[in-house]
Design an enzyme around this catalytic site. Structure first.
Site, PDB file in Angstrom:
ATOM      1  N   LYS A 123       0.891  -1.077  -0.032  1.00 38.39           N
ATOM      2  CA  LYS A 123      -0.023   0.086  -0.063  1.00 38.39           C
ATOM      3  C   LYS A 123       0.847   1.445   0.014  1.00 38.39           C
ATOM      4  O   LYS A 123       1.784   1.164   0.622  1.00 38.39           O
ATOM      5  CB  LYS A 123      -0.741   0.006   1.156  1.00 38.39           C
TER       6      LYS A 123
HETATM    7  N1  GLU Z   1      -7.345   0.125  -3.096  1.00 43.57           N
HETATM    8  C1  GLU Z   1      -8.155  -1.063  -3.429  1.00 43.57           C
HETATM    9  C2  GLU Z   1      -8.079  -1.880  -2.057  1.00 43.57           C
HETATM   10  O1  GLU Z   1      -7.960  -1.356  -0.853  1.00 43.57           O
HETATM   11  C3  GLU Z   1      -7.656  -1.834  -4.595  1.00 43.57           C
HETATM   12  C4  GLU Z   1      -6.263  -2.457  -4.578  1.00 43.57           C
HETATM   13  C5  GLU Z   1      -5.827  -2.844  -6.006  1.00 43.57           C
HETATM   14  O2  GLU Z   1      -6.455  -2.843  -6.919  1.00 43.57           O
HETATM   15  O3  GLU Z   1      -4.578  -3.171  -6.121  1.00 43.57           O
HETATM   16  O4  GLU Z   1      -8.347  -3.108  -2.128  1.00 43.57           O
END
Ligand code: GLU
Length: 433
Positions: A123
């Site tokens: 993240k």
């Molecule tokens: N931000 C989204 C989540 O928290 C998607 C992450 C992604 O598609 O890599 O799952």
């Protein structure tokens, strides 16, 4: 007096990993502790899950439009890569901290393993209120951040995606910046891109569609009809807005909504397409004519069948959990329920579909996007939605079964499934060197 020998290795956790410091990371550590007794011989590897593999803090300086230079703090954390490259979104928000990004990266590891996509968890984020920036400033911020984390991202290393306050345009800038730096167009470095730039059909709606899919699955199992069900949604963007629309199309009534702008109620059910239109034009649910204004605190006690927190972390707490009138909570957001609130809901027999399975639709279609980019062959929206629904149903069925067999919550069951997969991969790969 004899001096105690200075230990060569400090086994104490660094302060930012302190479980008593109950930020998002502390909450995640508690969740890991709850699953450990169920991991059998793999529990010897559990420490792996309690430390991020890699965390990068970057300074992001940009020229503001007035000619001055502003500095922002950015992060990219790769929590685990045992099952594949890091994967997870990037958020731009004034409250972003290292603890939050660490927790979000860990929840990505769990989520990706729970739906069995071949990724670890990662993240990123920048502590900034993007609403205070012009479009040009936002682009410069995104490009400089991408360049700084360019050291550790890449199509086979770590693949960012949209999250809170980032979108397809931000992903296009990230893809372009990375591509310029490596000297080739690398579409697979991010997902959630515009469809004309290697993005996938259905990606924008995928998280909301996943929320709806697991909601329907769970409702069937507890004998709750969707037709006529009363829905309350917090956050009416990509996740909550789409989930609300799909539930309304299935015959449910969206009776309450809340976002950063305000709270609304309409007992007969709101006109969801009109509300989505209003949010697209004004940026918030506030001022929508088809409902009455509701006091923000009252939102949590609205009688409903399904409550969907789809905004930020830490929304359902020990203070409001006792007031919740829903039969089921579907976590569209990441980390919306504190552990104390989780226990209160469980005691009150309110079924919680946890984030790590309920909002996994987004990353599932991110995986499809990445596969399509690598093969340069693009699927139809129908194919994508069908595959998404299949993945979500299979994953949910497996988790439900574990919850029944072991008599645990769906959150612990999802952690059991996911941690077993991650630690099994970890064990097979072995410790290097
Ligand atoms: N931000 C989204 C989540 O928290 C998607 C992450 C992604 O598609 O890599 O799952």
């Amino acid at each position: 007096m004899p001096q105690a020998a200075t230990p060569l290795i400090n086994h104490a956790l660094p302060s930012y990993l302190d479980p008593h410091h109950l930020g998002p990371w502390g909450i995640y550590l508690q969740q890991v502790d709850r699953v450990t007794p169920y991991l059998g011989h793999l529990s010897r590897w559990v420490e792996t899950l309690k430390r991020p593999k890699r965390a990068l803090i970057v300074d992001v300086p940009i020229h503001l439009d007035d000619g001055t230079v502003a500095h922002f703090e950015g992060y990219r954390v790769q929590h685990n890569t045992s099952r594949g490259p890091g994967k997870g979104g990037v958020r731009f928000h004034q409250d972003v901290t290292l603890s939050e990004v660490m927790a979000l990266s860990a929840w990505m590891s769990i989520k990706n393993a729970a739906v069995n996509v071949p990724y670890g968890g990662a993240k990123g984020g920048i502590r900034v209120n993007p609403k205070t920036l012009s479009l040009g400033e936002l682009e410069r911020l995104t490009r400089r951040y991408t360049s700084e984390i360019g050291l550790i991202i890449g199509p086979t290393k770590d693949i960012p995606a949209p999250d809170v306050n980032t979108n397809a345009q931000v992903m296009a800038w990230m893809m372009d910046t990375y591509s310029m730096n490596v000297g080739e167009t690398a579409t697979g470095v991010v997902t959630g891109k515009p469809v004309d730039l290697g993005g996938s059909l259905g990606r924008r709606e995928a998280t909301g569609r996943g929320v709806f899919t697991v909601g329907v699955e769970a409702a069937q199992r507890i004998g709750m009809p969707i037709e006529g069900a009363r829905i309350a949604v917090q956050g009416f963007g990509n996740v909550g807005g789409i989930a609300g629309k799909l539930f309304a199309e299935a015959g449910a009534r969206v009776v309450a909504v809340q976002d950063h702008g305000g709270s609304l109620v309409n007992d007969r059910g709101m006109d969801v397409p009109a509300l989505l239109d209003h949010v697209a034009r004004t940026g918030s649910v506030a001022g929508f004519a088809g409902a009455e204004v509701l006091d923000a605190g009252e939102f949590w006690s609205i009688p409903c069948d399904i409550l969907i927190p789809a905004a930020l972390e830490g929304q359902i707490t020990a203070a409001n959990a006792p007031k919740i009138q829903a039969r089921m909570v579907i976590e569209g957001a990441n980390g919306p329920t504190t552990p104390e609130a989780d226990d209160i809901l469980q005691e009150r027999n309110i079924l919680v579909l946890p984030d790590v399975i309920a909002n996994a639709g987004g990353v599932t279609v991110s995986y499809f996007e990445w596969v399509q980019d690598f093969s340069s062959f693009f699927w139809t929206e129908d194919e994508i939605n069908q595959r998404l629904v299949r993945v979500m149903k299979e994953a949910f069925t497996a988790v439900w079964q574990v919850a029944q067999d072991k008599g645990v919550s769906l959150r612990t069951a999802t952690f059991i499934v996911a941690c077993t997969r991650i630690l099994h991969a970890r064990e097979m790969r072995g410790l290097y060197p």
